[in-house]
Design a protein around this motif. Structure first.
Motif, PDB file in Angstrom:
ATOM      1  N   PRO A 175     -18.806  52.382  -5.606  1.00  9.64           N
ATOM      2  CA  PRO A 175     -19.616  52.979  -6.485  1.00  9.64           C
ATOM      3  C   PRO A 175     -20.938  53.127  -6.907  1.00  9.64           C
ATOM      4  O   PRO A 175     -21.324  51.466  -7.274  1.00  9.64           O
ATOM      5  CB  PRO A 175     -18.468  54.020  -7.718  1.00  9.64           C
ATOM      6  N   ALA A 183     -26.661  58.497  -4.845  1.00  9.82           N
ATOM      7  CA  ALA A 183     -25.227  58.774  -5.936  1.00  9.82           C
ATOM      8  C   ALA A 183     -24.021  59.225  -5.312  1.00  9.82           C
ATOM      9  O   ALA A 183     -22.506  59.214  -5.277  1.00  9.82           O
ATOM     10  CB  ALA A 183     -25.136  57.805  -7.478  1.00  9.82           C
ATOM     11  N   ARG A 184     -24.598  60.656  -4.788  1.00  2.00           N
ATOM     12  CA  ARG A 184     -24.200  61.559  -4.884  1.00  2.00           C
ATOM     13  C   ARG A 184     -23.974  61.270  -3.304  1.00  2.00           C
ATOM     14  O   ARG A 184     -22.717  62.467  -3.073  1.00  2.00           O
ATOM     15  CB  ARG A 184     -24.518  62.531  -4.596  1.00  2.00           C
ATOM     16  N   ARG A 188     -16.580  57.643  -5.364  1.00  2.80           N
ATOM     17  CA  ARG A 188     -16.847  57.659  -7.243  1.00  2.80           C
ATOM     18  C   ARG A 188     -15.355  57.214  -7.440  1.00  2.80           C
ATOM     19  O   ARG A 188     -14.038  56.950  -6.374  1.00  2.80           O
ATOM     20  CB  ARG A 188     -16.505  59.260  -7.764  1.00  2.80           C
ATOM     21  N   GLY A 189     -14.889  56.769  -8.868  1.00  4.29           N
ATOM     22  CA  GLY A 189     -13.832  56.665  -9.273  1.00  4.29           C
ATOM     23  C   GLY A 189     -13.596  54.910 -10.034  1.00  4.29           C
ATOM     24  O   GLY A 189     -13.860  54.304  -8.966  1.00  4.29           O
TER      25      GLY A 189
END
Length: 338
Positions: A175, A183-184, A188-189
């Protein structure tokens, strides 16, 4: 006179004959099928089959496939991820495979079917790396890292160390840092961060262990999927997932002092250069891919003044692949690498 002849004879026995160059093939990022044009998928797979025939004719010792066995917009189904078993079966030599981002890191995206990346990686490990056998045909004695990073392999050929590292595109599965560009498009997470941390540490340990295991090696070749230098060349994009790995490779190469070749795919453009000032003995080869269904025949002669010679095999696309940025043109060359 007899003593001189005897001394010359003994010295001749003590000095080993100069080893032959090693010839092998590197390729990746193919075949790319597109959901909006399913009728073209068979043609893309046929192009890969034609490339395998050309590689077979070149008679390499083995090939290394540097990840991305599918397009990023293809669904990450079991059937699609298992597609390499079909085309790799056409090879008359061993193929060592290291996974790319399209096979697992990016599978969370809508266009890829919103799969769990960690589950897809576990699937790849179970189906492709359950034992030490490579893809293709013919013997190649591989050693694999202990679980979970069983995709990492190493082997020796004529005194040269070869190894693969599980470093895919999309920031190595990490991430992004807060405010990091791109970043998009990244996972994630906490689960993604935990997986990255474990694998990144394992990669660096495998790298160090592999070089330490054969201090007498004539040279070394490292294969991975990610273009870890995209931000440096193009001036944009993420980089947080690659810094530690780049530094580790630079340190190992500099300490090794003999020729090192770092091979990657990911950006689909053929280039070679010396990207690490602290390790001038390291040359990077980036293989073509996607539009240009081509491979690179590598001739590695560690004792030569120019240890690497690269030759493209296969047909460029119509139109050919466009570089991802102005800095990535095929004019990036090394005067030392031939």
């Amino acid at each position: 006179m007899r003593r001189t002849l005897l001394l010359t004879f003994c010295l001749g026995l003590a000095l080993p004959a100069r080893a032959e160059p090693v010839r092998f093939v590197a390729f990746g990022d193919m075949p790319y099928c597109r959901p909006e044009a399913p009728e073209r998928c068979a043609a893309e797979q046929a192009r890969v089959a034609q490339l395998l025939a050309a590689i077979n004719a070149a008679r390499p010792a083995f090939s290394v496939f540097l990840g991305d066995t599918k397009g990023g917009s293809e669904l990450c189904t079991d059937e699609t991820l298992l597609r390499p078993f079909t085309w790799a079966g056409l090879a008359n030599h061993p193929i060592v495979y290291t996974p790319g981002d399209n096979e697992w890191t990016d599978c969370w995206q809508d266009r890829a079917g919103r799969y769990n990346p960690q589950e897809r990686l576990a699937f790849l490990r179970q189906r492709f790396f359950r034992d030490t056998a490579p893809l293709g045909r013919g013997p190649l004695l591989l050693e694999r890292q202990a679980a979970p990073t069983v995709e990492n392999a190493r082997w020796m050929r004529d005194g040269i160390l070869f190894l693969t590292l599980s470093v895919p595109g999309s920031n190595n599965g990490r991430p992004a840092d807060p405010g990091e560009p791109g970043a998009r498009n990244l996972p994630r997470g906490e689960a993604a961060m935990a997986e990255f941390a474990l694998r990144d540490a394992a990669n660096r340990a495998w790298l160090a262990e592999s070089f330490a295991a054969v201090p007498e090696a004539r040279g070394a070749v490292i294969g991975l999927q990610a273009d870890m230098f995209f931000k440096q060349v193009c001036g944009n994009g993420y980089d947080s997932g690659y810094r530690a790995m780049r530094e580790a490779i630079a340190q190992q190469a500099a300490a090794f002092r003999r020729p090192v070749l770092l091979m990657n795919g990911d950006s689909h453009t053929f280039v070679h250069h010396e990207p690490l000032p602290d390790a001038p003995n390291l040359t990077r080869l980036q293989v073509p891919g996607e539009a240009d269904v081509q491979a690179v025949m590598v001739t590695f002669d560690p004792e030569a003044a120019k240890p690497f010679r690269f030759e493209l095999i296969g047909e460029a696309g119509t139109p050919p692949q466009r570089p991802p940025c102005a800095g990535y043109s095929s004019s990036i060359r090394s005067t030392r690498s031939g």
